[in-house]
Design an enzyme around this catalytic site. Structure first.
Site, PDB file in Angstrom:
ATOM      1  N   TYR A 151       4.506   4.564  -5.882  1.00  0.00           N
ATOM      2  CA  TYR A 151       5.020   3.293  -5.384  1.00  0.00           C
ATOM      3  C   TYR A 151       3.968   2.479  -4.625  1.00  0.00           C
ATOM      4  O   TYR A 151       4.317   1.586  -3.860  1.00  0.00           O
ATOM      5  CB  TYR A 151       6.210   3.536  -4.448  1.00  0.00           C
ATOM      6  CG  TYR A 151       7.514   3.827  -5.146  1.00  0.00           C
ATOM      7  CD1 TYR A 151       8.424   2.819  -5.408  1.00  0.00           C
ATOM      8  CD2 TYR A 151       7.835   5.125  -5.546  1.00  0.00           C
ATOM      9  CE1 TYR A 151       9.629   3.082  -6.048  1.00  0.00           C
ATOM     10  CE2 TYR A 151       9.029   5.399  -6.185  1.00  0.00           C
ATOM     11  CZ  TYR A 151       9.925   4.377  -6.430  1.00  0.00           C
ATOM     12  OH  TYR A 151      11.107   4.646  -7.067  1.00  0.00           O
ATOM     13  N   HIS A 153       1.843  -0.022  -5.219  1.00  0.00           N
ATOM     14  CA  HIS A 153       1.876  -1.486  -5.307  1.00  0.00           C
ATOM     15  C   HIS A 153       3.168  -2.042  -4.730  1.00  0.00           C
ATOM     16  O   HIS A 153       3.176  -3.096  -4.099  1.00  0.00           O
ATOM     17  CB  HIS A 153       1.667  -1.943  -6.751  1.00  0.00           C
ATOM     18  CG  HIS A 153       2.541  -1.269  -7.764  1.00  0.00           C
ATOM     19  ND1 HIS A 153       2.843   0.071  -7.737  1.00  0.00           N
ATOM     20  CD2 HIS A 153       3.195  -1.772  -8.856  1.00  0.00           C
ATOM     21  CE1 HIS A 153       3.635   0.376  -8.757  1.00  0.00           C
ATOM     22  NE2 HIS A 153       3.872  -0.720  -9.440  1.00  0.00           N
ATOM     23  N   TYR A 154       4.280  -1.326  -4.929  1.00  0.00           N
ATOM     24  CA  TYR A 154       5.578  -1.736  -4.379  1.00  0.00           C
ATOM     25  C   TYR A 154       5.543  -1.658  -2.849  1.00  0.00           C
ATOM     26  O   TYR A 154       6.009  -2.569  -2.156  1.00  0.00           O
ATOM     27  CB  TYR A 154       6.664  -0.825  -4.943  1.00  0.00           C
ATOM     28  CG  TYR A 154       8.066  -1.120  -4.492  1.00  0.00           C
ATOM     29  CD1 TYR A 154       8.777  -2.213  -5.002  1.00  0.00           C
ATOM     30  CD2 TYR A 154       8.714  -0.294  -3.576  1.00  0.00           C
ATOM     31  CE1 TYR A 154      10.080  -2.469  -4.604  1.00  0.00           C
ATOM     32  CE2 TYR A 154      10.014  -0.541  -3.171  1.00  0.00           C
ATOM     33  CZ  TYR A 154      10.688  -1.629  -3.689  1.00  0.00           C
ATOM     34  OH  TYR A 154      11.986  -1.880  -3.289  1.00  0.00           O
ATOM     35  N   ILE A 155       4.975  -0.574  -2.324  1.00  0.00           N
ATOM     36  CA  ILE A 155       4.852  -0.413  -0.876  1.00  0.00           C
ATOM     37  C   ILE A 155       4.025  -1.541  -0.282  1.00  0.00           C
ATOM     38  O   ILE A 155       4.365  -2.112   0.761  1.00  0.00           O
ATOM     39  CB  ILE A 155       4.237   0.951  -0.551  1.00  0.00           C
ATOM     40  CG1 ILE A 155       5.224   2.071  -0.892  1.00  0.00           C
ATOM     41  CG2 ILE A 155       3.813   1.041   0.908  1.00  0.00           C
ATOM     42  CD1 ILE A 155       4.605   3.455  -0.910  1.00  0.00           C
ATOM     43  N   LYS A 158       6.170  -4.769  -0.276  1.00  0.00           N
ATOM     44  CA  LYS A 158       7.244  -4.743   0.712  1.00  0.00           C
ATOM     45  C   LYS A 158       6.689  -4.804   2.135  1.00  0.00           C
ATOM     46  O   LYS A 158       7.300  -5.409   3.026  1.00  0.00           O
ATOM     47  CB  LYS A 158       8.106  -3.489   0.513  1.00  0.00           C
ATOM     48  CG  LYS A 158       9.025  -3.548  -0.699  1.00  0.00           C
ATOM     49  CD  LYS A 158      10.062  -4.645  -0.565  1.00  0.00           C
ATOM     50  CE  LYS A 158      11.098  -4.621  -1.669  1.00  0.00           C
ATOM     51  NZ  LYS A 158      12.149  -5.653  -1.505  1.00  0.00           N
TER      52      LYS A 158
END
Length: 251
Positions: A151, A153-155, A158
């Site tokens: 995760y 790139h998602y982290i 966000k």
């Protein structure tokens, strides 16, 4: 009578999942809800369901990656209902399951464009209408603190939304606007797909919660958002409310 009677709310990614739950909770408190999504069929069904409960709800198409479409969407909401009182930035698109070294530019650009950049675009477009008492709620993720594998790139995206939330809260408070975030744990269609072949990993994650169950998009997350955008939270800003059964404790 609801605590949000006649308030105008924009909820992005409201066709299904967490966004639908938030939109439903707001509508049940009397808000006029703009169901913003790219999925016309599902979003129309969601808006129709809200109208069936007596709410004012309408579907607005928007590709949140395109700033011109964001601006046009907000203008259409204002044309229909006169203003925007509440903005909930929920929508995001991402891939998952890859190590940091395997993240491509395309993977990163997708989550960045639909995450922090789209969040900023909606906040910027709504700002003139939010002045004098508006409410903004942005969606963060517990993965920022748990740093689950796959995760990265998602982290990053966000976490950027968290920073943007705090910056806007600091700057916009004098304009009468509160800006907060919610960090939920709900099994959305996307997360269900991710854990479909990893049931033991999901069970292990949930077993570590203080309240060992998954959240409900409407009853848990939606009601938390109702609090943040309602009259009882007028002195709350720049905060992240974790709605995750005690999955993550933050100070």
């Amino acid at each position: 009578m609801g605590v949000l009677d006649e308030k105008v709310a924009i909820v992005t990614g409201a066709a299904r999942g967490v966004g639908e739950g938030i939109a439903t909770a707001l509508a049940k408190e009397g808000a006029r809800v703009a169901v913003v999504d790219r999925d016309a069929i599902t979003a129309e069904e969601t808006a129709a369901r809200l109208r069936g409960w007596g709410a004012e709800a309408h579907y607005f198409h928007c590709d949140i990656r395109v700033t011109a479409e964001v601006d046009a969407c907000v203008a259409q909401v204002v044309e229909r209902w006169g203003t925007v009182d509440i903005l909930v930035n929920n929508a995001v698109a991402t891939s998952a399951g890859m190590a940091v070294q395997d993240i491509t530019d395309e993977d990163f650009d997708l989550v960045w464009q639909t995450g922090p950049r789209a969040t900023l675009a909606f906040m910027r477009a709504c700002y003139p209408h939010l002045r004098g008492g508006g409410r903004v709620v942005n969606l963060r993720s517990g993965s920022e603190f748990q740093t689950l594998f796959g995760y990265g790139h998602y982290i990053a995206a966000k976490s950027a939304i968290g920073g943007l939330t705090r910056a806007a809260a600091r700057e916009w408070g004098r304009d009468g606007i509160t800006v907060n975030a919610v960090c939920p744990f709900v099994l959305s269609p996307a997360s269900e797909a991710f854990f479909a072949d990893k049931p033991q990993q999901l069970e292990r994650i949930i077993s570590g919660f203080s309240i060992p169950r998954t959240g409900d998009a409407e009853a848990d997350v939606g009601r938390a958002v109702v609090y943040l955008v309602g009259p009882d939270a007028g002195y709350v800003t720049g905060m992240t409310l974790s709605v995750d059964g005690g999955a993550v404790f933050t100070a």
